[in-house]
Motif scaffolding. Structure first.
Motif, PDB file in Angstrom:
ATOM      1  N   ASP A   1       0.785  -1.242   0.000  1.00 49.24           N
ATOM      2  CA  ASP A   1       0.000   0.000   0.000  1.00 49.24           C
ATOM      3  C   ASP A   1       0.812   1.284   0.000  1.00 49.24           C
ATOM      4  O   ASP A   1       0.250   2.373  -0.110  1.00 49.24           O
TER       5      ASP A   1
ATOM      6  N   ARG B   1     -10.332   7.326  -8.450  1.00 50.92           N
ATOM      7  CA  ARG B   1      -9.790   7.173  -7.095  1.00 50.92           C
ATOM      8  C   ARG B   1      -9.945   5.731  -6.605  1.00 50.92           C
ATOM      9  O   ARG B   1     -10.768   4.968  -7.126  1.00 50.92           O
TER      10      ARG B   1
ATOM     11  N   PRO C   1       1.251   1.669  -5.171  1.00 48.97           N
ATOM     12  CA  PRO C   1       1.012   3.038  -5.644  1.00 48.97           C
ATOM     13  C   PRO C   1       1.987   3.372  -6.765  1.00 48.97           C
ATOM     14  O   PRO C   1       3.090   2.816  -6.857  1.00 48.97           O
TER      15      PRO C   1
ATOM     16  N   ASP D   1       5.346   6.876  -1.310  1.00 47.21           N
ATOM     17  CA  ASP D   1       4.791   7.702  -0.245  1.00 47.21           C
ATOM     18  C   ASP D   1       5.777   8.733   0.287  1.00 47.21           C
ATOM     19  O   ASP D   1       5.390   9.875   0.574  1.00 47.21           O
TER      20      ASP D   1
ATOM     21  N   ARG E   1       4.898  12.665   0.263  1.00 48.99           N
ATOM     22  CA  ARG E   1       4.718  13.426   1.507  1.00 48.99           C
ATOM     23  C   ARG E   1       5.635  14.649   1.552  1.00 48.99           C
ATOM     24  O   ARG E   1       5.258  15.693   2.076  1.00 48.99           O
TER      25      ARG E   1
ATOM     26  N   ARG F   1      -1.347  15.821  -2.615  1.00 48.88           N
ATOM     27  CA  ARG F   1      -2.616  15.518  -1.954  1.00 48.88           C
ATOM     28  C   ARG F   1      -3.223  14.229  -2.523  1.00 48.88           C
ATOM     29  O   ARG F   1      -3.504  14.130  -3.710  1.00 48.88           O
ATOM     30  N   GLY F   2      -3.428  13.240  -1.646  1.00 51.70           N
ATOM     31  CA  GLY F   2      -4.089  12.016  -2.062  1.00 51.70           C
ATOM     32  C   GLY F   2      -3.276  11.163  -3.010  1.00 51.70           C
ATOM     33  O   GLY F   2      -3.838  10.417  -3.813  1.00 51.70           O
ATOM     34  N   ARG F   3      -1.941  11.242  -2.907  1.00 51.06           N
ATOM     35  CA  ARG F   3      -1.093  10.408  -3.769  1.00 51.06           C
ATOM     36  C   ARG F   3      -0.003   9.742  -2.934  1.00 51.06           C
ATOM     37  O   ARG F   3       0.329  10.196  -1.852  1.00 51.06           O
TER      38      ARG F   3
ATOM     39  N   ARG G   1      -0.096   6.477  -1.881  1.00 52.56           N
ATOM     40  CA  ARG G   1      -0.550   5.280  -1.176  1.00 52.56           C
ATOM     41  C   ARG G   1      -1.757   4.662  -1.886  1.00 52.56           C
ATOM     42  O   ARG G   1      -2.461   5.339  -2.632  1.00 52.56           O
TER      43      ARG G   1
ATOM     44  N   GLU H   1      -4.959   3.702  -0.718  1.00 56.51           N
ATOM     45  CA  GLU H   1      -5.949   3.777   0.338  1.00 56.51           C
ATOM     46  C   GLU H   1      -7.228   4.344  -0.232  1.00 56.51           C
ATOM     47  O   GLU H   1      -7.190   5.152  -1.179  1.00 56.51           O
TER      48      GLU H   1
ATOM     49  N   TYR I   1      -7.745   7.931  -2.100  1.00 56.37           N
ATOM     50  CA  TYR I   1      -6.540   8.388  -2.796  1.00 56.37           C
ATOM     51  C   TYR I   1      -6.729   8.272  -4.304  1.00 56.37           C
ATOM     52  O   TYR I   1      -7.497   7.436  -4.794  1.00 56.37           O
ATOM     53  N   HIS I   2      -6.025   9.130  -5.051  1.00 56.78           N
ATOM     54  CA  HIS I   2      -6.041   9.018  -6.501  1.00 56.78           C
ATOM     55  C   HIS I   2      -5.516   7.644  -6.922  1.00 56.78           C
ATOM     56  O   HIS I   2      -4.569   7.121  -6.327  1.00 56.78           O
TER      57      HIS I   2
END
Length: 575
Positions: A13, A30, A54, A478, A482, A487-489, A491, A493, A496-497
């Motif tokens: 993940d 997503r 990812p 990740d 980070r 934003r929303g990338r 991983r 989950e 997330y995109h």
């Protein structure tokens, strides 16, 4: 209903958790679910025996130009890269005054090894503002792409030709700050700059940002701190060897002033000079004292690269060598044929940061074009020199001069011992070190850093196994996501995109680097094909299938504040 169901996969993940067998559902671009899916899907992909992770994030690419003729950012996307960061090292194509295109093209050709013909034929050059540059890429991307604002372009836009040759006045600094504000408001990810002596423009002069005062640079960093979701990137002379105390203080102050992370390129690892790592990371320690954060990029592989005395390469960076290597081929051949010139070149190299570049016995003749030289292809220079009873540079000079400087040279790795790799594995776990530095869209006929993702996975799964699969994926996805606040990338989950890579753990790898003339103007570049990468999805849409683009362009321009969150420095968490 789901748009896509990936079933029976080994899911990694990106967050560092152990791999699990699960399904992944995608809806509206997503991730909708990870686990056991309880609803039908329009399309189902059987991933039994495959790993789903990812998409990977490349933090240092220089893809600013290439994306205009190659929206898939190849070969990076072949290797699972779904998001790229450009505008590195102070160099961008915007903002751009009318009539300055030729200057910027020649500068990029010089400092970043982008063929001039490709820049002239493959890029639009119709924009002025940074926002217009980004707008031209909207809807035309097969990857997600964000761009820092280059200090050199800012200075040139405000100061014109005077950007090279002097410091800016207070009025000019204020105007640069205003242009930077407009660029960040339009979605620029932050500011990048360079103070490295290796960076010269197409006229051989220090690039514009090298003429800026520290006060100018700090003023621009202050502007970056006014905008959410922004960041910094910097290059100084010490990035290539050892930081001076002044450079450490500058990086730390830049980050603390902006309240944003600053990353720099690139931390090399050599077990015979291990103290250098601790010295370079003093910049990170000092930044934390001031409330900032400075992060070093480092590569997890040894990057294939070649060199030539005919065209610009790393050899030109050795102090004094560019004076020998400039001019016509005939002039250069005459200089290299002079033993006194070669002696002077070696003397300058031995006392410089680039001493190892002049260890010519450690080079292999990659290709030669004169018929009498074909027998030397594939052989080491030290072996040839021993047969001739000469020193390696004398032998090499004779070969390249007879070949009219066309000879392709492959320097062999020097930091490839078990101790080197053990040290690298420790460095990767430092909280202020991040994998990156591919220069994937630069130095195109000289190096091939883009495949480091699949090569690192192969090494982690079937080679040295210095890190687990889940840690390798986290470091490639990740962790960089980070640092840039994507934003929303980064991983897999829910919410997330759906930037996703599907690969075969038994075969994932990269092929050998080969030179192909596939750039605009038939200019050559080094590429390496991916192995075992079955599918790549960007925002839920398949962009790469079995190593080839699908033609679909679902990529997003990663604008600051809308596609990125602000990464705080004072509370920078350890990984």
């Amino acid at each position: 209903m789901l748009d896509l169901a990936i079933t029976g996969a080994t899911v990694v993940d990106g967050g560092g958790g152990r791999p699990v067998t699960a399904d992944v559902g995608v809806r509206d671009g997503r991730v909708a679910a990870v686990g056991t899916l309880d609803e039908p899907a329009r399309e189902t992909l059987d991933a039994d025996g495959l790993v789903v992770s990812p998409g990977f994030v490349d933090p240092h690419t220089h893809y600013d130009a290439q994306l205009w003729w190659d929206p898939f950012a190849t070969p990076s996307s072949w290797h699972g890269v779904t998001s790229v960061i450009g505008g590195n090292c102070g160099f961008t194509l915007a903002p751009l005054n009318k009539g300055d295109g030729d200057y910027l093209r020649r500068m990029m050709a010089q400092v970043e090894g982008m063929p001039l013909a490709a820049l002239e034929e493959g890029v639009d050059w119709s924009w002025e503002s940074f926002g217009e540059f980004l707008g031209g890429l909207d809807g035309n991307l097969g990857v997600n792409a964000g761009f820092l604002v280059g200090h050199c372009a800012l200075r040139r836009y405000v100061m014109g030709p005077d950007a090279v040759g002097r410091e800016a006045t207070e009025r000019e600094v204020a105007e640069m700050a205003d242009v930077l504000r407009r660029s960040l408001a339009a979605g620029g990810l932050g500011l990048s700059t360079t103070r490295s002596s290796t960076h010269k423009d197409g006229d051989g002069e220090p690039v514009a940002s090298r003429w800026a005062s520290p006060e100018e640079l700090i003023s621009l960093c202050r502007v970056v701190g006014e905008y959410p979701g922004t960041t910094l990137e910097g290059m100084v002379q010490g990035c290539l060897d050892r930081f001076s105390d002044e450079e450490i203080e500058l990086f730390a102050t830049m980050s603390a002033t902006a309240g944003r992370p600053l990353n720099w390129n690139v931390l090399t690892v050599d077990s015979t000079d291990a103290d250098k790592i601790a010295h370079q990371l003093r910049a990170a320690a000092r930044a934390r004292e001031l409330g900032g954060r400075v992060v070093a990029l480092t590569m997890p592989i040894l990057v294939p690269m070649n060199m030539s005395f005919r065209t610009f390469c790393a050899l030109w960076l050795i102090p004094g060598w560019d004076e020998v290597l400039r001019g016509t081929v005939e002039e250069r051949v005459a200089r290299l044929g002079d033993p006194r010139v070669r002696e002077d070149m070696l003397a300058k190299a031995r006392t410089s940061t680039f001493a190892r570049l002049a260890e010519f016995g450690n080079y292999v003749i990659g290709d030669a074009f004169h018929p009498d030289l074909r027998e030397f292809v594939g052989r080491r220079v030290d072996e040839l020199a021993a047969e001739r009873g000469e020193d390696p540079f004398t032998t090499l000079a004779a070969i390249v001069c007879k070949d009219e400087l066309r000879t392709v040279l492959w320097p062999q790795p020097t930091s490839d011992t078990a101790n080197d790799w053990a040290l690298r594995s420790l460095v990767w776990e430092h909280p202020d070190v991040m994998l990156g530095g591919s220069d994937a869209g630069a130095h195109l006929d000289r190096m091939c850093g883009s495949p480091y993702f699949t090569r690192f996975l192969a090494d982690s799964l079937r080679g040295r196994r210095l890190v687990s699969l889940e840690r390798a994926v986290q470091l490639l996805s990740d962790v960089p996501a980070r640092l840039f606040g994507l934003r929303g990338r980064g991983r897999l989950e829910p919410g997330y995109h759906a930037d996703i890579v599907v690969f075969d753990p038994e075969t994932v790898d990269a092929g050998p680097a080969t030179l192909v003339p596939d750039l605009p103007g038939e200019s050559p570049r080094l590429i390496a094909e991916s192995v075992g990468v079955r599918h790549v999805f960007v925002n839920g849409v398949e962009t790469i299938r079995d190593g080839a683009p699908t033609g679909r362009l679902p990529g997003t321009v990663l604008r600051s504040g809308t596609e990125t969150d602000t990464v705080q420095t004072r509370k920078a968490a350890l990984r």
